[in-house]
Write an enzyme that holds these catalytic residues in place. Structure first.
Site, PDB file in Angstrom:
ATOM      1  N   ASP A 140      58.089  79.314 115.733  1.00  0.00           N
ATOM      2  CA  ASP A 140      57.159  78.704 116.705  1.00  0.00           C
ATOM      3  C   ASP A 140      56.654  77.395 116.112  1.00  0.00           C
ATOM      4  O   ASP A 140      55.454  77.137 116.060  1.00  0.00           O
ATOM      5  CB  ASP A 140      56.000  79.664 116.998  1.00  0.00           C
ATOM      6  CG  ASP A 140      55.150  79.216 118.189  1.00  0.00           C
ATOM      7  OD1 ASP A 140      55.614  78.332 118.941  1.00  0.00           O
ATOM      8  OD2 ASP A 140      54.033  79.730 118.353  1.00  0.00           O
TER       9      ASP A 140
ATOM     10  N   ALA B 175      44.004  81.939 103.039  1.00  0.00           N
ATOM     11  CA  ALA B 175      43.447  80.884 102.212  1.00  0.00           C
ATOM     12  C   ALA B 175      43.281  79.619 103.051  1.00  0.00           C
ATOM     13  O   ALA B 175      44.129  79.294 103.886  1.00  0.00           O
ATOM     14  CB  ALA B 175      44.348  80.618 101.003  1.00  0.00           C
TER      15      ALA B 175
END
Length: 290
Positions: A193, A89
């Site tokens: 990360d 999305a």
């Protein structure tokens, strides 16, 4: 035009909705990103990479879904995935604000607090294009040394991004890791990360995270990654996090320890001075200067 048509066709097959238009998205040196407008009014983004490493996009999708289950920091919905692409999305970008930073800090604490079954993950993954070993180990110290630091020390040595002397300094820290790791904590649900490029400041009052290397780890690792390359309103993020879930005493002295892994990953992927920076961080721990 042919590439865009092929991208649209792949997205339609995964999402099950026709694509009205495609627009290239700037940024990203690993994958090509394309914004999609769908006939049902939704906007999406597709990330593609021909001959992507095996399972790379599927591991990313699994990580996003796992982080989303925590009910903390916002994560884009996964609309489709296969071996060569991932459809998410669309997040409309906005501007960083102190208020959003505080919200992000609280929500990140909630994600971490959702926990993980072990230090590690059920499958190996990737950080960037680098393989990321995730096989669980009983303690964070064992996991961090064996799965996060030493594999990249060896890889950086092989690629000439780390000298033998620099590698030896980091190895000394790993042999004494219990002296630097602080109080024991249960596995936290980590992004893995979390540099500023993987934090999206949305236009609708939310901060979103993308591109995870999700696993069970130490919550200070995500915060140290945010600090490594800087993030907007970082102090507000940390303060709000600490209010929601207080950090253990001495966490600032452990930042260098948690930054060893991302510095070594960058040494392996990009070379430059990252190997020397990792060795300097390790030396600061040995010298008590972190």
């Amino acid at each position: 035009m042919a590439r865009m048509a092929g991208t649209a066709a792949r997205a339609e097959a995964l999402v099950g909705t026709p694509v009205v238009s495609t627009t290239p998205v700037a940024g990203g040196d690993i994958c090509t990103a394309t914004r999609l407008r769908l006939t049902d009014g939704r906007n999406a983004v597709i990330k593609t990479r021909p001959q992507a490493p095996a399972g790379m996009f599927r591991r990313e999708a699994e990580g996003l879904r796992w982080l989303s289950e925590a009910g903390g920091v916002a994560v884009p919905e996964v609309l489709g995935v296969d071996d060569e692409c991932l459809v998410l999305a669309w997040v409309e970008p906005g501007k960083p604000t102190p208020e959003l930073a505080e919200q992000f800090g609280r929500e990140l604490a909630a994600t971490h607090r959702a926990g993980a079954p072990h230090f590690g993950a059920d499958r190996d993954g990737y950080v960037g294009l680098a393989p990321l070993p995730n096989r669980p180990l009983p303690t964070w110290e064992e996991f961090y040394a064996s799965r996060r630091v030493m594999p990249y020390v060896r890889a950086a040595l092989d690629r000439g991004a780390l000298t033998p002397e620099e590698a030896s300094t980091i190895e000394r820290v790993m042999r004494r890791i219990h002296a630097f790791s602080g109080p024991a904590e249960e596995p936290a649900r980590l992004h893995g990360d979390l540099w500023s490029g993987n934090v999206l400041w949305g236009s609708e009052g939310r901060v979103w995270v993308i591109d995870p290397a999700a696993h069970g780890g130490h919550r200070e690792t995500d915060l140290a990654m945010l600090a490594l390359f800087g993030a907007p309103h970082l102090q507000r993020v940390i303060e709000a996090y600490d209010e929601a879930w207080p950090l253990a005493e001495g966490w600032r002295e452990r930042v260098a320890l948690h930054q060893l892994h991302p510095l070594l990953v960058h040494a392996v992927l990009f070379g430059g001075g990252y190997g020397a920076r990792a060795a300097a961080a390790a030396q600061s721990l040995l010298d008590g200067r972190s």
